[in-house]
Design an enzyme around this catalytic site. Structure first.
Site, mmCIF file in Angstrom:
data_model
loop_
_atom_site.group_PDB
_atom_site.id
_atom_site.type_symbol
_atom_site.label_atom_id
_atom_site.label_comp_id
_atom_site.label_asym_id
_atom_site.label_seq_id
_atom_site.Cartn_x
_atom_site.Cartn_y
_atom_site.Cartn_z
ATOM 1 N N ARG A 1 0.800 -1.231 -0.031
ATOM 2 C CA ARG A 1 -0.096 0.070 -0.122
ATOM 3 C C ARG A 1 0.929 1.276 -0.151
ATOM 4 O O ARG A 1 2.022 1.309 0.607
ATOM 5 C CB ARG A 1 -0.839 0.048 1.131
ATOM 6 C CG ARG A 1 -2.127 -1.083 1.279
ATOM 7 C CD ARG A 1 -3.005 -0.425 0.041
ATOM 8 N NE ARG A 1 -4.304 -1.536 -0.201
ATOM 9 C CZ ARG A 1 -4.377 -2.301 -0.846
ATOM 10 N NH1 ARG A 1 -3.475 -2.786 -1.410
ATOM 11 N NH2 ARG A 1 -5.614 -3.057 -0.866
ATOM 12 N N HIS B 1 -0.078 -0.427 -9.477
ATOM 13 C CA HIS B 1 -0.575 -1.204 -8.683
ATOM 14 C C HIS B 1 -1.075 -2.529 -9.166
ATOM 15 O O HIS B 1 -2.461 -2.818 -9.103
ATOM 16 C CB HIS B 1 -1.655 -0.383 -8.022
ATOM 17 C CG HIS B 1 -1.969 -1.035 -6.451
ATOM 18 N ND1 HIS B 1 -2.338 -0.209 -5.470
ATOM 19 C CD2 HIS B 1 -1.631 -2.529 -6.104
ATOM 20 C CE1 HIS B 1 -2.357 -1.059 -4.531
ATOM 21 N NE2 HIS B 1 -2.069 -2.404 -4.630
#
Length: 309
Positions: free
Chosen positions: A222, A270
């Protein structure tokens, strides 16, 4: 006992509905993604504004491993149980971390630039063997990454809140309060922690400056754990030699982000865990929890809403 009514949302919704109907004939599955007042379980995202129309809801399962962006303030306060798909992407993210480590250590971006220009560019580069990889937030991803790094003849250390026993392929586990000692051993720092109130901003300039000379930083879990401004400062000063970023503080990464144009940074969108197998593992986690729900066993991958950043 009131029959369970399941609402399924997401890319594999049709397949998941079919599995539920096949494996759990006593569970009612809604035919589409429309919220229904009798819904007791949602597999997928629930928006806060939907909660008043879901009075029977008491369990939400997220297809994501990290749910901080999936669980709104009202859902956090509601008392509804929340579970995640943590562990579903551990294998591809471990592979992605190794890919980024190799790209940074070997100057892969330089080769790619030369190839586009049909230019023969030979240069001296690094090798991972003999270096130390530090895994910050050693959990599912770390457990998959450690043996892969060890196979490259790297020493592997980790940091996590609950040290417990040291896993195979790991030399030592550090506690969060030992982060500077941990960082001081890292040639490659890989961030695999969830984003929580404890980890947000935890990798700051103090930690980055403690890394070994020539160290690289990789983020696959993250954004927001590494302080972006501090990482840029460390890159500019040479305290950090390069960064591989798959997870970002703001997503999509803004077009004006300085990370895009730096030769010492590899950016991926991502995308490290976007595999069919990841989705299949997420489905398996949910179906196992549904079995637990039906047999009144404790759910796994429970999320504490108060810990979410």
């Amino acid at each position: 006992m009131t029959p369970e009514v399941v609402l399924v949302r997401g890319g594999q919704a049709d397949a998941v509905r079919s599995r539920i109907r096949s494996d759990f004939p006593d569970v009612r599955v809604l035919d589409d993604e429309t919220a229904h007042p009798e819904t007791t379980i949602v597999a997928g995202r629930v928006r806060d504004e939907e909660l008043p129309g879901l009075p029977a809801l008491d369990w939400v399962h997220s297809w994501a491993a990290g749910v901080e962006s999936e669980v709104g303030p009202a859902l956090r306060r509601s008392g509804v149980a929340v579970t995640s798909s943590a562990g579903n992407g551990a294998v591809p993210l471990a592979e992605h971390a190794m890919l980024l480590a190799l790209q940074l250590d070997r100057g892969g971006r330089r080769w790619a630039d030369a190839a586009r220009e049909a230019r023969w560019d030979r240069f001296t580069h690094g090798e991972l063997a003999g270096k130390t990889m530090g895994i910050y937030g050693f959990g599912n991803i770390g457990a998959a990454l450690a043996p892969r790094a060890s196979a490259f003849d790297m020493t592997v250390i980790g940091l996590r809140r609950d040290v417990g026993s040291t896993p195979a392929a790991v030399e030592r586990l550090y506690r969060p309060e030992e982060v500077l000692d941990f960082a001081g051993r890292c040639d490659v720092l890989v961030v695999t922690a969830p984003l929580t109130v404890e980890t947000r901003g935890a990798i700051d300039l103090r930690v980055l400056s403690a890394l070994r000379p020539g160290a690289t930083v990789i983020v696959v879990s993250r954004g927001g754990i590494v302080v972006d401004a501090d990482l840029l400062t460390a890159l500019d000063s040479g305290a950090v030699a390069g960064a591989g970023l798959d997870a970002h503080t703001v997503e999509p990464l803004p077009a004006d982000s300085p990370f895009w144009s730096r030769d010492d940074v590899v950016v991926t969108p991502h995308n490290g865990a976007t595999t069919t197998a990841t989705a299949d593992r997420g489905t398996a986690i949910f179906l196992d929890n549904l079995r637990r729900r039906v047999t009144r066993e404790p759910l796994v991958n429970r999320v504490d809403p108060s810990s979410l950043a």
